[in-house]
Design a protein around this motif. Structure first.
Motif, PDB file in Angstrom:
ATOM      1  N   HIS A 438      -5.765  48.218  -0.755  1.00  0.00           N
ATOM      2  CA  HIS A 438      -5.702  48.555  -2.184  1.00  0.00           C
ATOM      3  C   HIS A 438      -4.304  48.287  -2.727  1.00  0.00           C
ATOM      4  CE1 HIS A 438      -5.826  50.729  -5.920  1.00  0.00           C
ATOM      5  NE2 HIS A 438      -5.140  51.756  -5.471  1.00  0.00           N
ATOM      6  N   LEU A 439      -4.232  47.676  -3.894  1.00  0.00           N
ATOM      7  CA  LEU A 439      -2.958  47.502  -4.603  1.00  0.00           C
ATOM      8  C   LEU A 439      -2.979  48.378  -5.840  1.00  0.00           C
ATOM      9  CD1 LEU A 439      -3.254  44.766  -2.936  1.00  0.00           C
ATOM     10  CD2 LEU A 439      -1.923  43.710  -4.766  1.00  0.00           C
ATOM     11  N   HIS A 440      -1.934  49.144  -6.040  1.00  0.00           N
ATOM     12  CA  HIS A 440      -1.830  49.930  -7.260  1.00  0.00           C
ATOM     13  C   HIS A 440      -1.545  48.991  -8.441  1.00  0.00           C
ATOM     14  CE1 HIS A 440      -1.013  54.222  -5.571  1.00  0.00           C
ATOM     15  NE2 HIS A 440      -1.871  53.569  -4.819  1.00  0.00           N
ATOM     16  N   LEU A 441      -1.777  49.492  -9.631  1.00  0.00           N
ATOM     17  CA  LEU A 441      -1.477  48.840 -10.917  1.00  0.00           C
ATOM     18  C   LEU A 441      -2.427  47.714 -11.308  1.00  0.00           C
ATOM     19  CD1 LEU A 441       0.500  48.483 -13.411  1.00  0.00           C
ATOM     20  CD2 LEU A 441       1.713  46.809 -12.026  1.00  0.00           C
ATOM     21  N   VAL A 442      -2.799  46.852 -10.349  1.00  0.00           N
ATOM     22  CA  VAL A 442      -3.439  45.588 -10.722  1.00  0.00           C
ATOM     23  C   VAL A 442      -4.932  45.544 -10.397  1.00  0.00           C
ATOM     24  CG1 VAL A 442      -1.348  44.244 -10.522  1.00  0.00           C
ATOM     25  CG2 VAL A 442      -2.745  44.651  -8.480  1.00  0.00           C
ATOM     26  N   THR A 482      -9.678  47.111  -4.565  1.00  0.00           N
ATOM     27  CA  THR A 482      -9.708  47.437  -3.143  1.00  0.00           C
ATOM     28  C   THR A 482     -10.576  46.374  -2.492  1.00  0.00           C
ATOM     29  OG1 THR A 482      -9.624  49.787  -3.729  1.00  0.00           O
ATOM     30  CG2 THR A 482     -10.288  49.263  -1.470  1.00  0.00           C
ATOM     31  N   VAL A 483     -10.096  45.814  -1.383  1.00  0.00           N
ATOM     32  CA  VAL A 483     -10.862  44.752  -0.739  1.00  0.00           C
ATOM     33  C   VAL A 483     -10.971  45.036   0.758  1.00  0.00           C
ATOM     34  CG1 VAL A 483      -8.794  43.296  -0.453  1.00  0.00           C
ATOM     35  CG2 VAL A 483     -11.074  42.246  -0.402  1.00  0.00           C
ATOM     36  N   TYR A 500       3.160  46.772 -16.062  1.00  0.00           N
ATOM     37  CA  TYR A 500       4.489  47.366 -16.201  1.00  0.00           C
ATOM     38  C   TYR A 500       5.365  46.970 -15.020  1.00  0.00           C
ATOM     39  CZ  TYR A 500       1.524  50.206 -19.191  1.00  0.00           C
ATOM     40  OH  TYR A 500       0.618  50.612 -20.128  1.00  0.00           O
ATOM     41  N   PRO A 501       6.665  46.799 -15.254  1.00  0.00           N
ATOM     42  CA  PRO A 501       7.548  46.586 -14.109  1.00  0.00           C
ATOM     43  C   PRO A 501       7.778  47.922 -13.405  1.00  0.00           C
ATOM     44  CG  PRO A 501       8.836  46.711 -16.126  1.00  0.00           C
ATOM     45  CD  PRO A 501       7.392  46.846 -16.531  1.00  0.00           C
ATOM     46  N   GLY A 502       8.214  47.867 -12.168  1.00  0.00           N
ATOM     47  CA  GLY A 502       8.552  49.101 -11.469  1.00  0.00           C
ATOM     48  C   GLY A 502       8.010  49.118 -10.063  1.00  0.00           C
ATOM     49  N   ARG A 503       8.230  50.238  -9.429  1.00  0.00           N
ATOM     50  CA  ARG A 503       7.871  50.346  -8.015  1.00  0.00           C
ATOM     51  C   ARG A 503       6.504  50.991  -7.839  1.00  0.00           C
ATOM     52  NH1 ARG A 503      11.316  53.131  -3.326  1.00  0.00           N
ATOM     53  NH2 ARG A 503      12.128  54.261  -5.083  1.00  0.00           N
ATOM     54  N   TYR A 504       5.640  50.300  -7.148  1.00  0.00           N
ATOM     55  CA  TYR A 504       4.283  50.750  -6.860  1.00  0.00           C
ATOM     56  C   TYR A 504       4.058  50.714  -5.348  1.00  0.00           C
ATOM     57  CZ  TYR A 504       3.469  50.273 -11.855  1.00  0.00           C
ATOM     58  OH  TYR A 504       3.535  50.420 -13.215  1.00  0.00           O
ATOM     59  N   VAL A 505       2.821  50.935  -4.935  1.00  0.00           N
ATOM     60  CA  VAL A 505       2.527  50.818  -3.504  1.00  0.00           C
ATOM     61  C   VAL A 505       1.271  49.983  -3.298  1.00  0.00           C
ATOM     62  CG1 VAL A 505       3.577  53.045  -2.964  1.00  0.00           C
ATOM     63  CG2 VAL A 505       1.119  52.952  -3.334  1.00  0.00           C
ATOM     64  N   ARG A 520       2.986  50.341   2.000  1.00  0.00           N
ATOM     65  CA  ARG A 520       4.293  49.757   1.690  1.00  0.00           C
ATOM     66  C   ARG A 520       4.562  49.846   0.196  1.00  0.00           C
ATOM     67  NH1 ARG A 520       8.545  48.375   3.835  1.00  0.00           N
ATOM     68  NH2 ARG A 520       8.652  46.220   3.129  1.00  0.00           N
ATOM     69  N   PRO A 521       5.841  50.074  -0.161  1.00  0.00           N
ATOM     70  CA  PRO A 521       6.178  49.965  -1.580  1.00  0.00           C
ATOM     71  C   PRO A 521       6.196  48.491  -1.977  1.00  0.00           C
ATOM     72  CG  PRO A 521       8.149  50.471  -0.284  1.00  0.00           C
ATOM     73  CD  PRO A 521       6.997  50.410   0.685  1.00  0.00           C
TER      74      PRO A 521
END
Ligand code: C2O
Ligand code: CU
Ligand code: CU
Length: 550
Positions: A438-442, A482-483, A500-505, A520-521
């Motif tokens: 899973h990638l946050h934000l996208v 999520t894949v 948005y720019p910034g730190r995600y996980v 991982r961040p």
């Protein structure tokens, strides 16, 4: 040389000298007596529905003070719930006083503010492994932070795993909802104990609706039913039981699989339905179990949507596979089954029952095309990243740690996509397990899956494919967050890092893996910003949410 998990912990300095002195005998744990599931009469409890969250007015939206955002206050707390008529009440931790928590109903582009209040007790009731990064003895046992899975949320409101707070504290997060209609879910994300907090019940639904979806006239109101499914184990007193490794100093287990299935917090419930179409919004909120669902009368499901919204056209699915954190938007037409009882099966095990009324059937056709999903072209990607999924085992062959790209959580950030750019991520699964990534934000699209030669990869760091590229399943050919990275395959996804720019996980959504370093961040970098020019560096510590109240 292969290391045991204990050696590994020692080597990496995770284990303290004191605990390292005692050789802990393995497999000594006194398992709590487990509930005999035969005591549970099937299909005697009606399917509950989570309550809808009630807002307490509006406040100016932080991203645009001209606009008003609906304001919610939701407390995480301990409560009891009867999971089955034959059981005493079970202690749970959840949002509000239900599991699943109150459903948050939102509309695309209408901002919402939620004050997430930590009102949990001071002591955890599930076994914390203090060897895990972020769950050291120096940290408070009870910590929580909320993430809305699948939401396009500014970084400081996204529920960064280290942004946890303790009982008595709260945080106000703003969700701009600048995204298409989709079934999202909120859940805990506290570093190192996430698997325990979600297992205890910290999960709920977050719907985004929009005009396009409304125009499809899908079954709604009482004909749209959320089904939040997960597996659990109960002890002989009907209380949540989370197994331990057998090593009291390191209770972490590499995955959880329970013999009890909960649907909206009930064991083996039934639902009375009319002979017509229903829309079921399915969420797999399990720690690490995938489900393989079918109907006892062999009727297919019609899948109309996936994680991030509607598919381009409905897809017939006889057996639905759904991995942890995935969602499925399903239509089931009961008009042909008047008076029947239909059981939803997970493999061969019953999960719940539909009782179809015998009245006059209602047949409204379903649109043949749904929401266009423009195919993302590989040629638009400005970067392709090879990212391995690795597992390290001890001498006994047991998992001790899982990593993304051989990197642990605290190592410098290596994935720094530019805001609005498109990238291809090749998830190279070197393990024999499936990992739901899973990638946050996208949101993203799946390009293909393909077997590869592990040897060439491990020794030459090049990919040599050993089979043909396999297109995603028809019900995966939509927007995903999520894949399933299948065992011993490369799963290629294409992502636009918008928002948005910034730190995600990014992480494996097998929660046992996630809590043991398979997270991982990553940082979305605004073009032209100082960070955009820099190579990978250790990021500055994340600013606290400005709206934090305490
Ligand atoms: Cu379901 Cu990191 O999230
Ligand atoms: Cu998420
Ligand atoms: Cu995993």
């Amino acid at each position: 040389m292969r290391l045991t998990r204990r050696d590994f912990l020692k080597k990496t300095g995770i284990l303290t000298a004191a605990t390292a002195l005692h050789a802990m005998p393995q497999q000594t744990i006194r398992a709590r007596p487990v509930l005999d599931t035969k005591l549970l009469t099937p299909f005697v409890d009606p399917l509950p529905q989570p309550p809808v969250a009630q807002s307490s007015g509006t406040r100016p939206s932080p991203d645009n003070p001209q606009r008003q955002a609906r304001y919610y206050q939701i407390a995480m707390q301990e409560f009891e719930s009867q999971l089955h008529r034959n059981l005493p009440a079970t202690r749970l931790w959840g949002y509000g006083s239900s599991f699943p928590g109150p459903t948050i109903e939102t509309r695309s582009d209408e901002p919402v503010l939620v004050e997430w209040v930590n009102s949990l007790p001071q002591k955890h009731f599930l076994p914390i492994d203090h060897n895990l990064h972020g769950a050291e003895r120096s940290k408070p046992d009870v910590r929580a932070v909320v993430h809305v899975h699948g939401a396009k949320t500014p970084a400081h409101n996204d529920g960064y795993p280290e942004d946890w707070y303790v009982p008595g504290k709260s945080a106000v997060y703003c969700y701009p909802n600048k995204q298409d209609a989709a079934a999202l879910w909120y859940h805990d994300h506290a570093m190192g104990i996430n698997r325990l907090n979600i297992y205890a019940g910290l999960a709920g639904i977050y719907f985004v609706r929009d005009d396009f979806e409304d125009s499809m006239h899908l079954p709604s109101g009482e004909y749209e039913i959320p089904l939040v499914i997960c597996d659990r184990m109960l002890d002989s007193k009907g209380q949540l039981y989370y197994p331990e490794s057998g090593n009291p100093e390191a209770p972490w287990i590499p995955e959880f699989s329970g013999d009890i299935l909960l649907v909206n917090g009930k064991i083996l419930p039934y639902l009375k339905v009319e002979p017509r179409k229903y829309r079921f919004r399915l969420f797999n909120v399990s720690n690490s179990s995938s489900f393989y669902l079918s109907l006892s009368n062999n009727a297919p499901f019609t899948q109309i949507g996936t994680d991030q919204g509607l598919l381009s056209a409905p897809v017939q699915v006889a057996k639905l596979m759904i991995a942890p954190a995935e969602r499925a938007d399903l239509i089931v037409d009961f008009s042909k089954y008047r008076g029947e009882k239909i059981v939803v099966l997970n493999n061969v095990l019953p999960m719940m029952q539909f009782r179809v009324a015998s009245g006059a059937p209602e047949q409204k056709p379903l649109a043949a095309s749904l929401r266009p999903v423009p195919k993302m072209l590989e040629s638009t990607a400005i970067k392709t990243r090879m990212l391995s999924l690795d597992e390290y085992r001890d001498r006994a062959g047991d998992s001790m740690i899982m990593l993304l790209n051989r990197s642990r959580w605290h190592m410098p950030i290596t994935e720094r996509p530019l805001l609005d750019s498109v990238e291809i991520w090749e998830l190279i699964n070197t393990t024999d397990d499936q990992h739901p990534i899973h990638l946050h934000l996208v949101r993203f699209q799946i390009l293909e899956r393909r077997t590869f030669d592990k040897f060439t990869y491990q020794y030459k760091k090049t990919l040599r494919f050993t089979g043909p590229a396999i297109a995603p399943d028809a019900n995966e050919a939509g927007w995903k967050d999520t894949v399933r990275a299948e065992a011993a395959m490369v799963t290629r996804i294409i992502v636009r890092f918008e928002g948005y720019p910034g730190r995600y996980v990014w992480h494996c959504h097998n929660l046992e893996h996630e809590d043991n370093e398979m997270m991982r961040p990553y940082e979305v970098v605004a073009p032209g910003s100082v960070g955009a020019a820099l190579p990978s560096v250790t990021p500055p510590s994340i600013p606290m949410c400005s709206a934090r109240t305490s």
